[in-house]
Design an enzyme around this catalytic site. Structure first.
Site, PDB file in Angstrom:
ATOM      1  N   ARG A  76      -8.242  -1.543 -13.531  1.00 58.24           N
ATOM      2  CA  ARG A  76      -8.270  -1.360 -12.651  1.00 58.24           C
ATOM      3  C   ARG A  76      -9.078  -0.100 -12.159  1.00 58.24           C
ATOM      4  O   ARG A  76      -9.669   0.448 -11.717  1.00 58.24           O
ATOM      5  CB  ARG A  76      -7.350  -0.432 -12.026  1.00 58.24           C
ATOM      6  CG  ARG A  76      -5.984  -2.138 -12.359  1.00 58.24           C
ATOM      7  CD  ARG A  76      -4.352  -1.085 -11.033  1.00 58.24           C
ATOM      8  NE  ARG A  76      -3.595  -2.030 -11.463  1.00 58.24           N
ATOM      9  CZ  ARG A  76      -2.337  -1.816 -10.736  1.00 58.24           C
ATOM     10  NH1 ARG A  76      -2.297  -0.552 -10.475  1.00 58.24           N
ATOM     11  NH2 ARG A  76      -1.642  -2.796 -10.225  1.00 58.24           N
TER      12      ARG A  76
ATOM     13  N   ASP B 125       3.838   7.883   1.219  1.00 61.70           N
ATOM     14  CA  ASP B 125       3.418   7.378  -0.059  1.00 61.70           C
ATOM     15  C   ASP B 125       2.640   8.324  -0.746  1.00 61.70           C
ATOM     16  O   ASP B 125       1.876   8.960  -0.398  1.00 61.70           O
ATOM     17  CB  ASP B 125       2.544   6.112   0.137  1.00 61.70           C
ATOM     18  CG  ASP B 125       2.401   4.991  -0.478  1.00 61.70           C
ATOM     19  OD1 ASP B 125       3.064   4.473  -0.438  1.00 61.70           O
ATOM     20  OD2 ASP B 125       1.767   5.532  -1.824  1.00 61.70           O
TER      21      ASP B 125
HETATM   22  C1  SAM Z   1       5.419  -1.862  -4.723  1.00 59.66           C
HETATM   23  S1  SAM Z   1       4.551  -0.774  -3.579  1.00 59.66           S
HETATM   24  C2  SAM Z   1       6.829  -1.006  -2.458  1.00 59.66           C
HETATM   25  C3  SAM Z   1       6.367  -0.638  -1.513  1.00 59.66           C
HETATM   26  C4  SAM Z   1       8.096  -0.982  -0.161  1.00 59.66           C
HETATM   27  N1  SAM Z   1       9.130   0.118  -0.335  1.00 59.66           N
HETATM   28  C5  SAM Z   1       7.988  -2.200  -0.571  1.00 59.66           C
HETATM   29  O1  SAM Z   1       9.134  -2.110  -1.191  1.00 59.66           O
HETATM   30  O2  SAM Z   1       8.370  -3.001  -0.607  1.00 59.66           O
HETATM   31  C6  SAM Z   1       4.997   0.765  -4.139  1.00 59.66           C
HETATM   32  C7  SAM Z   1       4.806   2.557  -3.600  1.00 59.66           C
HETATM   33  O3  SAM Z   1       5.225   3.216  -4.282  1.00 59.66           O
HETATM   34  C8  SAM Z   1       3.652   4.264  -4.254  1.00 59.66           C
HETATM   35  N2  SAM Z   1       4.016   5.091  -5.023  1.00 59.66           N
HETATM   36  C9  SAM Z   1       4.583   5.746  -6.580  1.00 59.66           C
HETATM   37  N3  SAM Z   1       4.207   6.590  -7.037  1.00 59.66           N
HETATM   38  C10 SAM Z   1       4.913   7.248  -5.949  1.00 59.66           C
HETATM   39  C11 SAM Z   1       5.147   8.897  -6.176  1.00 59.66           C
HETATM   40  N4  SAM Z   1       5.264   9.618  -7.454  1.00 59.66           N
HETATM   41  N5  SAM Z   1       5.514   9.813  -4.545  1.00 59.66           N
HETATM   42  C12 SAM Z   1       5.679   8.576  -3.944  1.00 59.66           C
HETATM   43  N6  SAM Z   1       5.353   7.536  -3.695  1.00 59.66           N
HETATM   44  C13 SAM Z   1       4.819   6.435  -4.631  1.00 59.66           C
HETATM   45  C14 SAM Z   1       2.821   3.599  -4.288  1.00 59.66           C
HETATM   46  O4  SAM Z   1       1.476   3.979  -4.744  1.00 59.66           O
HETATM   47  C15 SAM Z   1       3.312   1.675  -3.992  1.00 59.66           C
HETATM   48  O5  SAM Z   1       2.452   2.303  -2.201  1.00 59.66           O
END
Ligand code: SAM
Length: 287
Positions: free
Chosen positions: A49, A157
């Site tokens: 990445r 997010d």
């Molecule tokens: C795998 S995706 C899940 C998306 C959606 N909730 C779903 O279940 O389809 C995880 C998301 O969490 C976000 N994320 C990771 N750490 C975070 C944080 N500390 N605060 C807010 N969002 C976060 C990432 O940027 C990513 O977009």
């Protein structure tokens, strides 16, 4: 760049590896900032990445990149892109469809029966928007059937990249396959240009969602409104147990009594003292 020079650059790039010390500095920063754990088993993933960041910034090696971040205050400017690069954003429309069935058949009718006509819903790790737009489709259908409902969806997010995509609300035709045909007709606008196999979310549905950047690591979530429903799905898995406990407890503070919390199907809140009772698989109600 000539072919030969490009090939040499690719070989150099592939040979460049993160030192243990640099990996520790990076994983320490990522954990402190975002809560995302980065064990040494993720070294190759992180290298992959970061290579994209090296190309984007023109910085030649991992070592130079880490010097820039940690010795020359680059973290201020580059930190946000580094975090964008390490978040995993996989998502789908109607992902874990049982949650949306529960929302329509049980949660929304219960909330309305309890006198809630002003509904505030929150997708707290919304990625590129499939989750909040799915919530909006379900919510809009319910509001039309029920009448007299005022609703709003908040979608947040940590990653600025995904928020940009979410706000645009344009998806490939493949990605919207899970949306039921009736909802597709109502809420998705097909491009007039048939060579572009993409759809756009209807402007009315987009207008029901407020997007913003929020770090779940923040000490308090200043959402303004108390929420009737919070989705925190498929992000807790990236956190360790103490971080999960802090995040979930703060999310519960944002829920009204009788409000619902949805977590991902592979996530668990077991062992974390929270003011909720389980009402379905991975669905909790605030008591
Ligand atoms: C795998 S995706 C899940 C998306 C959606 N909730 C779903 O279940 O389809 C995880 C998301 O969490 C976000 N994320 C990771 N750490 C975070 C944080 N500390 N605060 C807010 N969002 C976060 C990432 O940027 C990513 O977009």
């Amino acid at each position: 760049m000539g072919n030969g020079v490009a090939a040499v650059a690719r070989v150099r790039e592939a040979e460049d590896r993160l030192s243990n010390r640099n990996f520790e500095m990076l994983s320490g920063f990522i954990y402190d900032y975002s809560g995302i754990k980065m064990p040494s088993s993720k070294m190759t993933m992180l290298e992959g990445r970061l290579r994209r960041r090296l190309r984007a910034t023109g910085i030649p090696t991992f070592n130079d990149y880490c010097d820039y971040l940690f010795k020359h205050d680059g973290i201020e400017k580059e930190g946000i892109f580094l975090i964008d690069a390490v978040t995993t954003n996989k998502t789908d429309f109607f992902r874990e469809p049982k949650h949306f069935e529960y929302m329509t058949e049980t949660a929304l009718p219960e909330l309305v029966a309890a006198g809630h006509k002003r509904l505030r819903l929150w997708s707290s790790a919304c990625s590129i928007g499939a989750e909040p737009y799915t919530m909006a489709m379900v919510m809009q259908d319910f509001a039309e059937r029920q009448g007299g409902i005022d609703y709003k969806i908040y979608a947040t997010d940590l990653s600025t990249d995904v928020l940009q995509a979410a706000r645009r609300g344009i998806y490939s035709a493949d990605m919207v396959q899970p949306v039921p045909p009736e909802m597709r007709r109502k809420y998705l606008m097909v491009s007039r240009d048939p060579s572009r196999a993409e759809v756009r979310i209807h402007p009315h549905l987009r207008s029901m969602i407020g997007f913003g950047r929020l770090n779940l690591m923040d000490d308090a979530y200043r959402m303004g409104d108390p929420m009737q429903m919070i989705f925190c799905r498929n992000v807790l898995i990236y956190f360790d147990k103490p971080t999960q406990a802090r995040v979930l407890s703060r999310l519960c503070d944002c829920l009204v009594k009788g409000g619902f919390l949805f977590v991902g199907h592979s996530e668990t809140v077991t062992g974390i003292p929270l003011p909720v009772k389980q009402v379905a698989n991975t669905v909790f109600k605030k008591v």
